[in-house]
Design a protein around this motif. Sequence first.
Motif, PDB file in Angstrom:
ATOM      1  N   THR A 104       0.839  -1.199   0.000  1.00  0.00           N
ATOM      2  CA  THR A 104       0.000   0.000   0.000  1.00  0.00           C
ATOM      3  C   THR A 104       0.874   1.250   0.000  1.00  0.00           C
ATOM      4  N   ALA A 105       0.265   2.344  -0.359  1.00  0.00           N
ATOM      5  CA  ALA A 105       0.961   3.638  -0.343  1.00  0.00           C
ATOM      6  C   ALA A 105      -0.075   4.742  -0.239  1.00  0.00           C
ATOM      7  N   ILE A 106       0.350   5.871   0.272  1.00  0.00           N
ATOM      8  CA  ILE A 106      -0.489   7.066   0.285  1.00  0.00           C
ATOM      9  C   ILE A 106       0.243   8.118  -0.531  1.00  0.00           C
ATOM     10  N   VAL A 107      -0.358   8.483  -1.656  1.00  0.00           N
ATOM     11  CA  VAL A 107       0.246   9.465  -2.557  1.00  0.00           C
ATOM     12  C   VAL A 107      -0.346  10.827  -2.213  1.00  0.00           C
ATOM     13  N   LYS A 108       0.531  11.774  -1.878  1.00  0.00           N
ATOM     14  CA  LYS A 108       0.082  13.121  -1.524  1.00  0.00           C
ATOM     15  C   LYS A 108       0.632  14.120  -2.526  1.00  0.00           C
ATOM     16  N   GLY A 109      -0.100  15.199  -2.690  1.00  0.00           N
ATOM     17  CA  GLY A 109       0.357  16.245  -3.587  1.00  0.00           C
ATOM     18  C   GLY A 109      -0.572  17.433  -3.549  1.00  0.00           C
ATOM     19  N   LYS A 110      -0.388  18.311  -4.519  1.00  0.00           N
ATOM     20  CA  LYS A 110      -1.271  19.466  -4.650  1.00  0.00           C
ATOM     21  C   LYS A 110      -1.398  19.808  -6.129  1.00  0.00           C
ATOM     22  N   VAL A 111      -2.487  20.467  -6.445  1.00  0.00           N
ATOM     23  CA  VAL A 111      -2.716  20.930  -7.805  1.00  0.00           C
ATOM     24  C   VAL A 111      -3.006  22.418  -7.755  1.00  0.00           C
ATOM     25  N   GLU A 112      -2.323  23.176  -8.618  1.00  0.00           N
ATOM     26  CA  GLU A 112      -2.602  24.600  -8.785  1.00  0.00           C
ATOM     27  C   GLU A 112      -3.271  24.755 -10.142  1.00  0.00           C
ATOM     28  N   PRO A 147      -8.916  33.946  -9.707  1.00  0.00           N
ATOM     29  CA  PRO A 147      -7.508  33.852  -9.311  1.00  0.00           C
ATOM     30  C   PRO A 147      -7.094  32.382  -9.221  1.00  0.00           C
ATOM     31  N   PRO A 148      -5.827  32.095  -9.452  1.00  0.00           N
ATOM     32  CA  PRO A 148      -5.372  30.705  -9.324  1.00  0.00           C
ATOM     33  C   PRO A 148      -5.718  30.149  -7.944  1.00  0.00           C
ATOM     34  N   ASP A 149      -6.015  28.862  -7.917  1.00  0.00           N
ATOM     35  CA  ASP A 149      -6.371  28.183  -6.670  1.00  0.00           C
ATOM     36  C   ASP A 149      -5.427  26.997  -6.503  1.00  0.00           C
ATOM     37  N   GLU A 150      -5.266  26.545  -5.268  1.00  0.00           N
ATOM     38  CA  GLU A 150      -4.405  25.403  -4.981  1.00  0.00           C
ATOM     39  C   GLU A 150      -5.149  24.471  -4.052  1.00  0.00           C
ATOM     40  N   VAL A 151      -5.143  23.169  -4.396  1.00  0.00           N
ATOM     41  CA  VAL A 151      -5.858  22.170  -3.613  1.00  0.00           C
ATOM     42  C   VAL A 151      -4.896  21.027  -3.298  1.00  0.00           C
ATOM     43  N   ALA A 152      -4.809  20.657  -2.038  1.00  0.00           N
ATOM     44  CA  ALA A 152      -4.003  19.505  -1.623  1.00  0.00           C
ATOM     45  C   ALA A 152      -4.848  18.246  -1.739  1.00  0.00           C
ATOM     46  N   PHE A 153      -4.174  17.118  -2.007  1.00  0.00           N
ATOM     47  CA  PHE A 153      -4.903  15.850  -2.093  1.00  0.00           C
ATOM     48  C   PHE A 153      -4.069  14.715  -1.520  1.00  0.00           C
ATOM     49  N   SER A 154      -4.761  13.632  -1.236  1.00  0.00           N
ATOM     50  CA  SER A 154      -4.135  12.428  -0.706  1.00  0.00           C
ATOM     51  C   SER A 154      -4.923  11.238  -1.256  1.00  0.00           C
ATOM     52  N   VAL A 155      -4.206  10.280  -1.852  1.00  0.00           N
ATOM     53  CA  VAL A 155      -4.849   9.112  -2.456  1.00  0.00           C
ATOM     54  C   VAL A 155      -4.207   7.852  -1.890  1.00  0.00           C
TER      55      VAL A 155
END
Length: 149
Positions: free
Chosen positions: A119-127, A138-146
């Motif tokens: 298993t793994a938890i992939v984390k990141g963000k998207v702008e 305006p640009p937005d930024e959202v963090a995520f975790s899968v």
Amino acid sequence: MKKISILLFLFICLATVAKSQILKPVVWSYAAKKTSANTATIFLKATIEDGWHLYSQFIKEGGPVKTTFTLTNGKGYALVGKVIEPKPITKYEDMFKMQIGYFEKSVVFQQKIKLSGKTAIVKGKVEFMVCNDTQCLPPDEVAFSVTVK
């Protein structure tokens, strides 16, 4: 005291109305699918409201803010290549004096990973930035975790 109560009531009403005016025309969702015992694909889906569009990752300098994913290698996995996207709609934009790639309604971006465990938890963000025919937000930024199982 009565004046303070009335002012407080008006302030709460105005705050509620102002909050309801915040536009969020893109909703992000995330999923993962194992493609073999040691590989998986992360799916990053943007659902876009009618009339709005989300820009491609591949916008030249001088254009709108491109969609950018920031993912790092983490415990239990390593990134394989870069985030891929389907072919965007391409249109010449007078405002930017160039061809611009964008998506309407929905788009699914994909990132392949190699697993070093079960298993793994992939984390990141998207702008990202979205526009319609009359405005750009305006640009937005959202963090995520899968989670990959």
